[in-house]
Design a protein around this motif. Structure first.
Motif, PDB file in Angstrom:
ATOM      1  N   LEU A 114       0.822  -1.203   0.000  1.00 50.57           N
ATOM      2  CA  LEU A 114       0.000   0.000   0.000  1.00 50.57           C
ATOM      3  C   LEU A 114       0.862   1.260   0.000  1.00 50.57           C
ATOM      4  O   LEU A 114       0.529   2.263  -0.650  1.00 50.57           O
ATOM      5  CB  LEU A 114      -0.920   0.002   1.224  1.00 50.57           C
ATOM      6  CG  LEU A 114      -1.962  -1.119   1.291  1.00 50.57           C
ATOM      7  CD1 LEU A 114      -2.708  -1.079   2.632  1.00 50.57           C
ATOM      8  CD2 LEU A 114      -2.943  -1.017   0.131  1.00 50.57           C
ATOM      9  N   ALA A 115       1.992   1.197   0.712  1.00 47.28           N
ATOM     10  CA  ALA A 115       2.874   2.365   0.783  1.00 47.28           C
ATOM     11  C   ALA A 115       3.499   2.675  -0.567  1.00 47.28           C
ATOM     12  O   ALA A 115       3.545   3.840  -0.997  1.00 47.28           O
ATOM     13  CB  ALA A 115       3.961   2.132   1.826  1.00 47.28           C
ATOM     14  N   GLU A 116       3.988   1.645  -1.263  1.00 52.25           N
ATOM     15  CA  GLU A 116       4.628   1.886  -2.555  1.00 52.25           C
ATOM     16  C   GLU A 116       3.615   2.388  -3.587  1.00 52.25           C
ATOM     17  O   GLU A 116       3.970   3.129  -4.507  1.00 52.25           O
ATOM     18  CB  GLU A 116       5.304   0.614  -3.064  1.00 52.25           C
ATOM     19  CG  GLU A 116       6.215   0.875  -4.249  1.00 52.25           C
ATOM     20  CD  GLU A 116       6.973  -0.348  -4.724  1.00 52.25           C
ATOM     21  OE1 GLU A 116       8.205  -0.333  -4.652  1.00 52.25           O
ATOM     22  OE2 GLU A 116       6.325  -1.312  -5.172  1.00 52.25           O
ATOM     23  N   GLU A 117       2.359   2.000  -3.416  1.00 55.76           N
ATOM     24  CA  GLU A 117       1.307   2.453  -4.328  1.00 55.76           C
ATOM     25  C   GLU A 117       0.796   3.847  -3.982  1.00 55.76           C
ATOM     26  O   GLU A 117      -0.022   4.416  -4.710  1.00 55.76           O
ATOM     27  CB  GLU A 117       0.147   1.459  -4.295  1.00 55.76           C
ATOM     28  CG  GLU A 117       0.501   0.090  -4.860  1.00 55.76           C
ATOM     29  CD  GLU A 117      -0.537  -0.967  -4.513  1.00 55.76           C
ATOM     30  OE1 GLU A 117      -1.605  -0.597  -3.977  1.00 55.76           O
ATOM     31  OE2 GLU A 117      -0.283  -2.150  -4.784  1.00 55.76           O
ATOM     32  N   GLY A 118       1.251   4.385  -2.841  1.00 49.76           N
ATOM     33  CA  GLY A 118       0.827   5.717  -2.449  1.00 49.76           C
ATOM     34  C   GLY A 118      -0.468   5.758  -1.663  1.00 49.76           C
ATOM     35  O   GLY A 118      -0.980   6.846  -1.359  1.00 49.76           O
ATOM     36  N   ALA A 119      -0.992   4.601  -1.298  1.00 49.72           N
ATOM     37  CA  ALA A 119      -2.251   4.554  -0.548  1.00 49.72           C
ATOM     38  C   ALA A 119      -2.037   4.874   0.926  1.00 49.72           C
ATOM     39  O   ALA A 119      -2.959   5.334   1.606  1.00 49.72           O
ATOM     40  CB  ALA A 119      -2.896   3.177  -0.698  1.00 49.72           C
TER      41      ALA A 119
END
Length: 400
Positions: A114-119
Protein backbone atom coordinates in the motif's frame (compact mmCIF):
# COMPACT_ATOMS: atom_id res chain seq x y z
CA UNK A 1 2.74 -56.50 -17.91
CA UNK A 2 3.09 -52.85 -18.89
CA UNK A 3 0.52 -51.84 -16.27
CA UNK A 4 2.33 -53.83 -13.59
CA UNK A 5 5.59 -52.16 -14.52
CA UNK A 6 4.04 -48.71 -14.24
CA UNK A 7 2.56 -49.54 -10.84
CA UNK A 8 5.96 -50.70 -9.65
CA UNK A 9 7.50 -47.39 -10.67
CA UNK A 10 4.79 -45.40 -8.91
CA UNK A 11 5.05 -47.44 -5.73
CA UNK A 12 8.79 -47.65 -5.37
CA UNK A 13 10.75 -45.29 -7.57
CA UNK A 14 8.96 -41.97 -7.04
CA UNK A 15 9.19 -42.01 -3.22
CA UNK A 16 12.97 -42.13 -3.45
CA UNK A 17 12.99 -38.43 -4.39
CA UNK A 18 9.83 -37.13 -2.75
CA UNK A 19 7.18 -38.51 -0.41
CA UNK A 20 3.72 -37.14 -1.15
CA UNK A 21 0.49 -37.94 0.65
CA UNK A 22 -2.49 -37.00 -1.51
CA UNK A 23 -5.93 -37.48 0.01
CA UNK A 24 -8.07 -34.71 -1.56
CA UNK A 25 -7.84 -31.52 -3.59
CA UNK A 26 -6.57 -29.44 -0.67
CA UNK A 27 -4.37 -32.16 0.73
CA UNK A 28 -1.31 -31.93 2.85
CA UNK A 29 1.88 -32.59 0.90
CA UNK A 30 4.84 -34.07 2.66
CA UNK A 31 8.10 -33.25 0.91
CA UNK A 32 11.26 -34.97 1.98
CA UNK A 33 14.35 -34.15 -0.04
CA UNK A 34 17.90 -33.45 1.07
CA UNK A 35 18.52 -30.19 2.90
CA UNK A 36 21.63 -28.14 2.15
CA UNK A 37 22.40 -26.01 5.19
CA UNK A 38 23.91 -22.54 5.25
CA UNK A 39 27.34 -24.07 5.81
CA UNK A 40 26.96 -26.45 2.85
CA UNK A 41 26.39 -29.57 4.95
CA UNK A 42 23.72 -31.85 3.48
CA UNK A 43 21.13 -33.73 5.52
CA UNK A 44 19.01 -36.58 4.21
CA UNK A 45 15.33 -36.96 5.18
CA UNK A 46 16.09 -39.73 7.66
CA UNK A 47 18.72 -37.58 9.39
CA UNK A 48 16.27 -34.69 9.65
CA UNK A 49 13.52 -36.89 11.08
CA UNK A 50 15.89 -38.43 13.60
CA UNK A 51 17.09 -35.04 14.85
CA UNK A 52 13.57 -33.59 15.07
CA UNK A 53 11.99 -36.58 16.76
CA UNK A 54 14.83 -36.92 19.26
CA UNK A 55 14.52 -33.26 20.31
CA UNK A 56 10.73 -33.44 20.48
CA UNK A 57 10.85 -36.49 22.73
CA UNK A 58 13.45 -34.94 25.02
CA UNK A 59 11.52 -31.67 25.43
CA UNK A 60 8.04 -33.25 25.37
CA UNK A 61 6.84 -31.32 22.35
CA UNK A 62 3.38 -32.48 21.27
CA UNK A 63 3.41 -31.52 17.60
CA UNK A 64 5.73 -29.69 15.24
CA UNK A 65 5.74 -28.73 11.58
CA UNK A 66 9.05 -28.12 9.77
CA UNK A 67 9.44 -26.58 6.31
CA UNK A 68 12.75 -25.66 4.66
CA UNK A 69 13.07 -23.49 1.55
CA UNK A 70 16.21 -23.62 -0.57
CA UNK A 71 16.86 -21.80 -3.86
CA UNK A 72 13.25 -20.75 -4.06
CA UNK A 73 11.72 -24.17 -3.54
CA UNK A 74 10.29 -26.04 -0.58
CA UNK A 75 12.75 -28.91 -0.24
CA UNK A 76 11.49 -30.30 3.06
CA UNK A 77 8.04 -30.15 4.61
CA UNK A 78 6.82 -32.52 7.28
CA UNK A 79 4.63 -32.60 10.36
CA UNK A 80 5.64 -34.57 13.45
CA UNK A 81 3.66 -35.65 16.49
CA UNK A 82 0.05 -35.00 17.40
CA UNK A 83 -2.60 -32.48 16.43
CA UNK A 84 -4.71 -33.69 19.35
CA UNK A 85 -2.95 -35.76 22.01
CA UNK A 86 -6.19 -36.75 23.76
CA UNK A 87 -7.66 -38.35 20.66
CA UNK A 88 -4.40 -39.54 19.17
CA UNK A 89 -4.94 -37.52 16.00
CA UNK A 90 -1.73 -36.94 14.03
CA UNK A 91 -0.52 -33.51 13.03
CA UNK A 92 -0.53 -33.00 9.26
CA UNK A 93 1.32 -30.59 7.05
CA UNK A 94 -2.01 -28.91 6.24
CA UNK A 95 -3.42 -28.98 9.78
CA UNK A 96 -4.89 -25.57 10.65
CA UNK A 97 -2.72 -24.05 13.37
CA UNK A 98 -2.70 -20.71 15.15
CA UNK A 99 -0.29 -18.41 13.30
CA UNK A 100 -0.15 -15.98 16.26
CA UNK A 101 2.26 -13.11 15.53
CA UNK A 102 3.16 -14.51 12.13
CA UNK A 103 0.10 -12.37 11.34
CA UNK A 104 2.17 -9.22 11.93
CA UNK A 105 4.69 -10.19 9.23
CA UNK A 106 1.94 -10.83 6.70
CA UNK A 107 0.27 -7.53 7.67
CA UNK A 108 3.58 -5.71 7.15
CA UNK A 109 3.78 -7.18 3.64
CA UNK A 110 0.37 -5.69 2.92
CA UNK A 111 1.43 -2.30 4.29
CA UNK A 112 4.53 -1.97 2.12
CA UNK A 113 2.40 -2.80 -0.92
CA UNK A 114 0.00 0.00 0.00
CA UNK A 115 2.87 2.37 0.78
CA UNK A 116 4.63 1.89 -2.56
CA UNK A 117 1.31 2.45 -4.33
CA UNK A 118 0.83 5.72 -2.45
CA UNK A 119 -2.25 4.55 -0.55
CA UNK A 120 -0.49 4.90 2.82
CA UNK A 121 2.25 7.32 3.87
CA UNK A 122 4.46 5.51 6.35
CA UNK A 123 5.93 8.74 7.71
CA UNK A 124 2.86 10.88 8.30
CA UNK A 125 1.49 11.30 11.82
CA UNK A 126 -1.56 9.16 12.50
CA UNK A 127 -3.13 12.44 13.62
CA UNK A 128 -3.48 13.37 9.95
CA UNK A 129 -4.92 10.00 8.97
CA UNK A 130 -7.89 10.07 11.36
CA UNK A 131 -11.00 12.26 11.08
CA UNK A 132 -10.79 13.18 14.76
CA UNK A 133 -8.16 13.02 17.52
CA UNK A 134 -7.23 9.49 18.56
CA UNK A 135 -8.07 10.18 22.21
CA UNK A 136 -11.66 11.01 21.24
CA UNK A 137 -12.29 7.40 20.23
CA UNK A 138 -13.57 5.38 23.19
CA UNK A 139 -10.97 2.67 22.63
CA UNK A 140 -8.13 5.21 22.98
CA UNK A 141 -9.64 7.58 25.56
CA UNK A 142 -6.82 6.64 27.98
CA UNK A 143 -4.45 8.78 25.87
CA UNK A 144 -6.33 12.02 26.55
CA UNK A 145 -3.93 14.57 28.00
CA UNK A 146 -0.84 12.96 26.44
CA UNK A 147 -0.21 14.46 23.01
CA UNK A 148 2.77 12.19 22.35
CA UNK A 149 0.46 9.96 20.34
CA UNK A 150 0.52 12.71 17.68
CA UNK A 151 4.18 11.87 16.99
CA UNK A 152 3.34 8.27 16.09
CA UNK A 153 3.60 7.25 12.42
CA UNK A 154 2.75 3.98 10.61
CA UNK A 155 6.50 3.33 10.31
CA UNK A 156 6.88 3.55 14.08
CA UNK A 157 3.96 1.20 14.64
CA UNK A 158 5.40 -1.39 12.25
CA UNK A 159 8.88 -1.11 13.77
CA UNK A 160 7.61 -1.23 17.37
CA UNK A 161 8.98 2.18 18.32
CA UNK A 162 5.66 3.84 19.22
CA UNK A 163 6.20 3.74 22.98
CA UNK A 164 3.03 1.72 23.51
CA UNK A 165 3.06 -1.42 25.69
CA UNK A 166 2.61 -4.88 24.22
CA UNK A 167 -0.94 -5.08 25.61
CA UNK A 168 -2.92 -2.59 27.65
CA UNK A 169 -4.18 -5.35 29.96
CA UNK A 170 -0.62 -5.72 31.30
CA UNK A 171 -0.68 -2.10 32.51
CA UNK A 172 -1.88 -0.88 35.95
CA UNK A 173 -5.64 -0.57 35.76
CA UNK A 174 -5.42 -1.95 32.20
CA UNK A 175 -5.02 1.61 30.93
CA UNK A 176 -3.17 2.33 27.70
CA UNK A 177 -0.17 4.65 28.08
CA UNK A 178 2.72 5.90 25.96
CA UNK A 179 5.90 4.94 27.83
CA UNK A 180 8.47 6.99 25.92
CA UNK A 181 8.77 9.51 23.12
CA UNK A 182 7.71 7.71 19.92
CA UNK A 183 10.63 6.76 17.70
CA UNK A 184 13.11 6.83 20.57
CA UNK A 185 13.68 3.10 21.05
CA UNK A 186 12.32 -0.40 20.44
CA UNK A 187 9.55 -2.00 22.48
CA UNK A 188 7.45 -4.75 20.94
CA UNK A 189 3.79 -3.75 20.83
CA UNK A 190 0.78 -5.73 19.71
CA UNK A 191 -1.26 -2.69 20.71
CA UNK A 192 0.73 -0.67 18.16
CA UNK A 193 -0.02 -3.07 15.32
CA UNK A 194 -3.72 -3.10 16.18
CA UNK A 195 -3.64 0.71 16.35
CA UNK A 196 -2.30 0.79 12.79
CA UNK A 197 -5.19 -1.42 11.71
CA UNK A 198 -7.56 0.95 13.51
CA UNK A 199 -6.10 3.92 11.62
CA UNK A 200 -6.42 2.16 8.26
CA UNK A 201 -10.00 1.18 8.88
CA UNK A 202 -11.28 4.34 10.58
CA UNK A 203 -9.13 6.89 8.81
CA UNK A 204 -8.65 5.47 5.32
CA UNK A 205 -11.77 3.29 5.18
CA UNK A 206 -9.78 0.17 4.31
CA UNK A 207 -10.92 -3.29 5.38
CA UNK A 208 -7.82 -5.08 6.63
CA UNK A 209 -9.44 -8.53 6.70
CA UNK A 210 -10.52 -8.24 3.07
CA UNK A 211 -7.18 -6.80 1.96
CA UNK A 212 -5.22 -9.57 3.64
CA UNK A 213 -7.35 -12.17 1.91
CA UNK A 214 -7.20 -10.56 -1.54
CA UNK A 215 -3.61 -9.29 -1.54
CA UNK A 216 -1.71 -11.82 0.60
CA UNK A 217 -3.54 -15.11 1.10
CA UNK A 218 -4.97 -15.53 -2.41
CA UNK A 219 -1.86 -14.53 -4.41
CA UNK A 220 0.29 -16.93 -2.36
CA UNK A 221 -2.40 -19.64 -2.70
CA UNK A 222 -2.69 -19.94 1.08
CA UNK A 223 -5.86 -22.04 1.07
CA UNK A 224 -6.05 -22.59 4.80
CA UNK A 225 -5.15 -19.15 6.06
CA UNK A 226 -7.64 -16.58 7.30
CA UNK A 227 -7.73 -13.62 9.66
CA UNK A 228 -10.86 -15.10 11.27
CA UNK A 229 -12.15 -18.57 12.08
CA UNK A 230 -13.66 -20.50 9.17
CA UNK A 231 -16.14 -23.36 9.86
CA UNK A 232 -14.52 -25.56 7.21
CA UNK A 233 -11.37 -25.68 9.36
CA UNK A 234 -13.13 -27.74 12.03
CA UNK A 235 -12.10 -31.15 10.70
CA UNK A 236 -8.48 -30.12 10.12
CA UNK A 237 -7.55 -28.13 13.21
CA UNK A 238 -4.66 -28.74 15.52
CA UNK A 239 -5.21 -28.08 19.21
CA UNK A 240 -2.78 -26.24 21.46
CA UNK A 241 -1.14 -28.15 24.33
CA UNK A 242 0.45 -26.86 27.54
CA UNK A 243 3.80 -27.82 29.08
CA UNK A 244 2.31 -31.00 30.53
CA UNK A 245 0.82 -32.01 27.20
CA UNK A 246 -2.75 -31.24 28.26
CA UNK A 247 -5.07 -29.93 25.56
CA UNK A 248 -5.77 -26.19 25.56
CA UNK A 249 -7.94 -26.15 22.44
CA UNK A 250 -8.09 -23.82 19.44
CA UNK A 251 -9.76 -20.41 19.78
CA UNK A 252 -12.27 -19.44 17.12
CA UNK A 253 -11.44 -15.77 16.55
CA UNK A 254 -14.35 -13.85 15.05
CA UNK A 255 -12.69 -10.51 14.28
CA UNK A 256 -9.57 -9.69 12.27
CA UNK A 257 -6.68 -8.45 14.39
CA UNK A 258 -3.49 -7.49 12.59
CA UNK A 259 -1.43 -8.25 15.70
CA UNK A 260 -2.30 -11.93 15.65
CA UNK A 261 -5.71 -13.35 14.73
CA UNK A 262 -4.72 -15.48 11.74
CA UNK A 263 -5.00 -19.23 11.46
CA UNK A 264 -2.71 -20.90 8.95
CA UNK A 265 -0.84 -24.13 8.24
CA UNK A 266 2.73 -25.25 7.70
CA UNK A 267 2.01 -25.62 3.97
CA UNK A 268 0.67 -22.08 3.72
CA UNK A 269 3.40 -20.40 5.74
CA UNK A 270 6.00 -22.21 3.62
CA UNK A 271 4.26 -20.77 0.53
CA UNK A 272 4.38 -17.30 2.05
CA UNK A 273 8.08 -17.21 2.89
CA UNK A 274 8.91 -19.05 -0.35
CA UNK A 275 7.12 -16.29 -2.23
CA UNK A 276 9.13 -13.65 -0.40
CA UNK A 277 12.39 -15.40 -1.18
CA UNK A 278 11.38 -15.59 -4.88
CA UNK A 279 10.11 -11.96 -4.94
CA UNK A 280 6.65 -13.19 -5.86
CA UNK A 281 3.76 -11.06 -4.65
CA UNK A 282 6.27 -8.45 -3.52
CA UNK A 283 8.60 -6.27 -5.54
CA UNK A 284 12.27 -5.71 -4.86
CA UNK A 285 11.43 -2.18 -3.81
CA UNK A 286 8.74 -3.30 -1.38
CA UNK A 287 11.02 -5.94 0.11
CA UNK A 288 13.79 -3.38 0.57
CA UNK A 289 11.40 -1.03 2.38
CA UNK A 290 10.12 -3.81 4.62
CA UNK A 291 13.46 -5.33 5.58
CA UNK A 292 15.55 -2.16 6.01
CA UNK A 293 16.62 -1.74 9.66
CA UNK A 294 14.68 1.02 11.42
CA UNK A 295 15.96 0.79 14.98
CA UNK A 296 18.93 -0.95 16.61
CA UNK A 297 17.96 -3.28 19.44
CA UNK A 298 20.00 -3.43 22.61
CA UNK A 299 17.40 -4.65 25.08
CA UNK A 300 18.53 -7.76 26.94
CA UNK A 301 15.32 -9.57 26.04
CA UNK A 302 12.26 -8.88 23.95
CA UNK A 303 9.92 -9.45 26.89
CA UNK A 304 9.01 -7.70 29.10
CA UNK A 305 8.74 -5.08 26.38
CA UNK A 306 9.07 -1.93 28.47
CA UNK A 307 12.50 -2.31 30.00
CA UNK A 308 15.68 -0.28 30.41
CA UNK A 309 17.85 -3.38 30.84
CA UNK A 310 20.30 -3.15 27.93
CA UNK A 311 23.23 -5.16 26.61
CA UNK A 312 25.78 -5.20 23.79
CA UNK A 313 25.41 -8.98 23.48
CA UNK A 314 23.67 -8.81 20.09
CA UNK A 315 25.87 -6.11 18.54
CA UNK A 316 27.81 -8.82 16.73
CA UNK A 317 24.75 -9.56 14.61
CA UNK A 318 23.52 -5.93 14.47
CA UNK A 319 20.14 -7.01 15.82
CA UNK A 320 17.53 -4.51 14.63
CA UNK A 321 13.89 -4.19 13.77
CA UNK A 322 12.57 -3.44 10.32
CA UNK A 323 8.87 -3.20 9.38
CA UNK A 324 7.03 -6.17 10.84
CA UNK A 325 10.21 -8.28 10.94
CA UNK A 326 13.33 -8.53 13.06
CA UNK A 327 16.60 -8.41 11.08
CA UNK A 328 20.21 -9.32 11.78
CA UNK A 329 23.48 -9.98 9.99
CA UNK A 330 25.46 -13.21 9.82
CA UNK A 331 28.46 -14.67 7.98
CA UNK A 332 25.86 -15.80 5.42
CA UNK A 333 24.48 -12.33 4.84
CA UNK A 334 21.44 -10.49 6.15
CA UNK A 335 18.54 -12.38 7.69
CA UNK A 336 14.94 -11.59 8.62
CA UNK A 337 12.84 -13.39 11.22
CA UNK A 338 9.48 -13.45 12.97
CA UNK A 339 8.17 -15.28 16.02
CA UNK A 340 4.67 -16.35 16.97
CA UNK A 341 3.67 -17.15 20.55
CA UNK A 342 0.59 -17.88 22.62
CA UNK A 343 -0.40 -20.42 25.23
CA UNK A 344 -0.07 -23.76 23.47
CA UNK A 345 1.36 -22.29 20.26
CA UNK A 346 4.99 -21.44 19.41
CA UNK A 347 6.27 -20.53 15.94
CA UNK A 348 9.44 -19.18 14.34
CA UNK A 349 10.57 -18.43 10.80
CA UNK A 350 13.81 -17.01 9.47
CA UNK A 351 15.14 -16.35 5.99
CA UNK A 352 18.66 -15.81 4.62
CA UNK A 353 18.08 -14.15 1.22
CA UNK A 354 21.73 -14.21 0.09
CA UNK A 355 21.85 -17.98 0.54
CA UNK A 356 18.21 -18.42 -0.56
CA UNK A 357 17.52 -20.54 2.52
CA UNK A 358 14.62 -20.21 4.95
CA UNK A 359 12.89 -22.34 7.58
CA UNK A 360 9.43 -22.34 9.14
CA UNK A 361 8.74 -23.95 12.53
CA UNK A 362 5.13 -24.21 13.77
CA UNK A 363 4.14 -26.00 16.94
CA UNK A 364 1.01 -26.65 19.01
CA UNK A 365 3.08 -27.12 22.17
CA UNK A 366 4.16 -24.73 24.91
CA UNK A 367 7.48 -26.60 25.02
CA UNK A 368 8.55 -26.06 21.41
CA UNK A 369 10.61 -22.92 21.89
CA UNK A 370 12.93 -24.92 24.12
CA UNK A 371 14.21 -26.79 21.03
CA UNK A 372 14.16 -23.96 18.47
CA UNK A 373 17.82 -23.05 19.01
CA UNK A 374 18.87 -26.62 18.33
CA UNK A 375 16.52 -27.09 15.38
CA UNK A 376 17.83 -23.97 13.67
CA UNK A 377 21.44 -25.03 14.18
CA UNK A 378 20.94 -28.68 13.25
CA UNK A 379 18.62 -28.27 10.26
CA UNK A 380 19.93 -25.17 8.46
CA UNK A 381 23.17 -24.31 10.29
CA UNK A 382 21.69 -21.14 11.80
CA UNK A 383 23.64 -20.32 14.95
CA UNK A 384 22.85 -16.62 14.68
CA UNK A 385 19.13 -16.18 15.27
CA UNK A 386 18.72 -14.18 18.53
CA UNK A 387 17.18 -17.02 20.52
CA UNK A 388 18.48 -15.70 23.86
CA UNK A 389 16.93 -12.30 23.19
CA UNK A 390 13.72 -14.08 22.22
CA UNK A 391 13.73 -15.86 25.58
CA UNK A 392 14.04 -19.35 24.10
CA UNK A 393 15.61 -21.26 26.99
CA UNK A 394 16.85 -24.68 25.76
CA UNK A 395 15.08 -27.57 27.45
CA UNK A 396 18.35 -28.98 28.78
CA UNK A 397 19.39 -25.64 30.31
CA UNK A 398 16.12 -24.73 32.00
CA UNK A 399 16.10 -24.28 35.75
CA UNK A 400 14.05 -27.07 37.31
Amino acid sequence: MLLQHLLFLLAFVLPLTCIAEVQNQNTSIRIENKIRRLDGVQLGPDQVAYKVEKLMAAAKVTGLGVAVISKGEVVYQRAFGMADAERGRLLREDSVMYAASFTKAMFATLLVQLAEEGAVDLDISIEHLLPKPLSEYEKYADLAGDDRWKKITPRMLLSHTSGLPNWRWTEPGEKLVVHFTPGQRYAYSGEGINLLQFVLENGLQLNVGDLMRERIFKPYKMQRTSMTWQPEYESQIALGHDEKGDVLGHKQRSSARAAGSADSSLVDMAKFIRGMMRREGITNGQLKIMLSPQIRIRSRSQFPTITVDTTTRDDAIALSYALGWGVFTSPYGKAFFKEGHDDGWQNYMVGFPDKKIAIVLMSNSSNAESIFKYLLAELIGDNYSPTEWDGYVPYDQAVK
